[in-house]
Write an enzyme that holds these catalytic residues in place. Structure first.
Site, PDB file in Angstrom:
ATOM      1  N   LYS A  61      -4.031  19.635 -24.503  1.00  0.00           N
ATOM      2  CA  LYS A  61      -3.447  20.946 -24.334  1.00  0.00           C
ATOM      3  C   LYS A  61      -3.278  21.657 -25.546  1.00  0.00           C
ATOM      4  CE  LYS A  61      -1.633  19.272 -19.781  1.00  0.00           C
ATOM      5  NZ  LYS A  61      -2.560  19.936 -18.937  1.00  0.00           N
ATOM      6  N   ASP A 104       8.086  14.656 -20.300  1.00  0.00           N
ATOM      7  CA  ASP A 104       6.836  14.731 -20.713  1.00  0.00           C
ATOM      8  C   ASP A 104       6.524  16.039 -21.217  1.00  0.00           C
ATOM      9  OD1 ASP A 104       3.976  15.579 -20.198  1.00  0.00           O
ATOM     10  OD2 ASP A 104       3.959  14.954 -18.120  1.00  0.00           O
ATOM     11  N   TRP A 135       3.033  17.418 -11.596  1.00  0.00           N
ATOM     12  CA  TRP A 135       2.916  16.211 -12.738  1.00  0.00           C
ATOM     13  C   TRP A 135       4.181  15.365 -12.633  1.00  0.00           C
ATOM     14  CZ3 TRP A 135      -1.901  15.500 -12.969  1.00  0.00           C
ATOM     15  CH2 TRP A 135      -2.671  16.337 -13.057  1.00  0.00           C
TER      16      TRP A 135
END
Length: 361
Positions: free
Chosen positions: A195, A171, A101
Site C-alpha cells: 500500500k 496492523d 480487516w
C-alpha cells in the site's frame, strides 16, 4: 499512454524515482552482473541489501534496539493467525473491530482462543473510530488488537486505545511510514507493504523482543514462529528478495525527501485539498466522520450508484485510475499514499469539479 494517476488502495503507486532506479539496475545490480531477481539470498551482495533496508527503516521510524524487524511473507492476512499462535499465552485477546480487516483478524483468532470484541464501529458501517479511552479490557487478555488505518472505510485511529497496560498489536498496512510513530507504544506493529512501501509479497513486522519466545501454541508450524525468523535475521528460508530490495529503495527515497515528519506534512496537505472539496461539493460527499478521517484512503459517493459508475468510467478515461470503491461499500475511494504527488490530488479535484458542473441536476 504515459503514466496515469493511480489511486489504487494496493498494490499502489510507487515513487517514480524508485521505479527508474530499479529499471536501470534490472540487468546488472551495481556491477554484480546479475539482477537482484536472480541473486542468492545468501550472497554478500544481497546481505548488504537486506541489512541496509533494515537499518534505514530503523532510522526512519526510530525503532528501539529491543524491537526486532522481520521481513516476512504471506500477506498481512497470514498475521491474523500468526499473532495468536505466538502471543496468545492465556488464550484470550481483546479486539477492536473498525473494519473488514480487523473483523477478519478477530475471526481468525477465534480458532486459537477466546476473542472479546471490546469496541466496534459496525453499527454505522465502520464510518468512525469508537471512543477507546475506557474499554472493558480483560484482565487475562494477552494483547489488544487494532487495525490502525482502515483502507476500505477510510478511517484512522488518531489516538491509540487505552489498553490498560496490555500489549497493543496494530496492523498498520495502509498508514505505514505516512507519519512519525512512537514504536514504544506498541508490542507489535506490522503491515503488508503493497500500500505505501513496496510491491506485494512482503510483510514487515516490528516486534518487541520479550514477545518473541519459543512458548507458542502447540502445533504452530515452524514457518509461523516469530523466533525462527528473528533468530535467522529474516533469512530462515528464501525471503521475497526483490520486494525487500524495492522497499529498501523506498526507505532511501523517504530519507531523501526529509523523513516521516515531512511525509506527514505532505500527506496532511494533500488530504486537505480533497477533503475541503468534498465538504464544499453539492454532488460528492465523504462517508467518514471528520474526526476519524484517514490521510491515506478517502472514500466518497454521489448518492447515486449510476452516477458513481459514470464518474469512475470518465475518470479512468481521463487518466485517474482505480477510483472504484471496495466491493463491500461501493462508491469511490482515492488512496493518496506517500508516492501520490500533490499535483495528482489537485488534478483529481479539478476533474471532480468539472464532473460536478456537468452532472449536477
Amino acid at each position: 499512454m504515459g503514466r496515469v494517476y493511480n489511486f489504487s488502495a494496493g498494490p499502489a503507486v510507487l515513487p517514480e524515482e524508485v521505479l527508474q532506479e530499479a529499471a536501470a539496475e534490472m540487468l546488472d545490480y551495481q556491477g554484480s552482473g546479475m539482477s537482484v531477481m536472480e541473486m542468492s539470498h545468501r550472497s554478500k551482495v544481497y546481505d548488504t541489501i537486506i541489512k541496509e533496508a533494515e537499518a534505514d527503516l530503523r532510522e526512519l521510524m526510530n525503532i528501539p534496539d529491543n524491537y526486532k524487524v522481520l521481513f516476512l511473507q504471506g500477506g498481512a492476512s497470514q498475521q491474523f493467525a500468526m499473532i495468536p499462535m505466538n502471543l496468545m499465552k492465556n488464550k484470550k485477546a481483546d479486539y477492536i473491530v473498525t473494519g473488514q480487516w480487523a473483523k477478519k483478524a478477530a475471526k481468525e483468532a477465534e480458532l486459537y482462543g477466546e476473542v472479546n470484541v471490546v469496541a466496534s464501529s459496525a453499527d454505522k458501517t465502520f464510518s468512525y473510530i469508537p471512543d477507546c479511552s475506557d474499554l472493558p479490557i480483560d484482565d487475562d487478555a494477552d494483547y489488544v488488537y487494532i487495525c490502525e488505518n482502515n483502507t476500505i472505510y477510510g478511517t484512522k485511529f488518531h489516538t491509540l486505545p487505552n489498553t490498560k497496560g496490555k500489549t497493543l498489536v496494530a496492523d498498520i498496512s495502509s498508514c505505514f511510514l505516512s507519519e512519525p510513530v512512537d514504536v514504544t507504544k506498541y508490542g507489535m506493529l506490522y503491515g503488508g507493504v503493497q500500500k505505501n512501501v513496496g510491491p506485494a509479497g512482503v510483510v514487515i513486522a516490528i516486534i518487541r523482543e520479550d514477545l518473541i519466545t519459543d512458548d507458542v501454541l502447540p502445533g504452530t508450524p515452524t514457518m509461523l514462529r516469530y523466533k525462527i525468523h528473528a533468530d535467522a535475521d529474516s533469512l530462515y528460508n528464501t525471503p521475497p528478495c526483490y520486494g525487500i530490495y524495492i522497499c529498501g529503495k523506498v526507505f532511501k527515497w523517504l530519507k531523501k525527501m526529509g523523513g516521516l515528519e515531512e511525509m506527514q506534512r505532505r500527506n496532511v496537505e494533500k488530504a486537505k485539498i480533497l477533503y475541503d472539496y468534498l465538504d464544499s461539493s453539492k454532488l460528492f460527499h465523504g462517508t467518514v466522520e471528520p474526526s476519524s478521517r484517514s490521510l491515506m484512503n478517502v472514500p466518497f459517493v454521489t448518492g447515486d450508484k449510476e452516477l458513481d459508475a459514470k464518474f469512475v468510467k470518465e475518470a479512468e478515461a481521463a487518466g485517474f485510475v482505480n477510483l472504484k470503491g471496495h466491493r463491500t461499500v461501493g462508491g469511490m475511494r482515492a488512496s493518496i499514499y506517500n508516492a501520490m504527488p500533490k499535483e495528482g490530488v489537485e488534478a483529481l479535484v479539478a476533474f471532480m469539479k468539472k464532473f460536478e458542473e456537468e452532472n449536477l441536476k
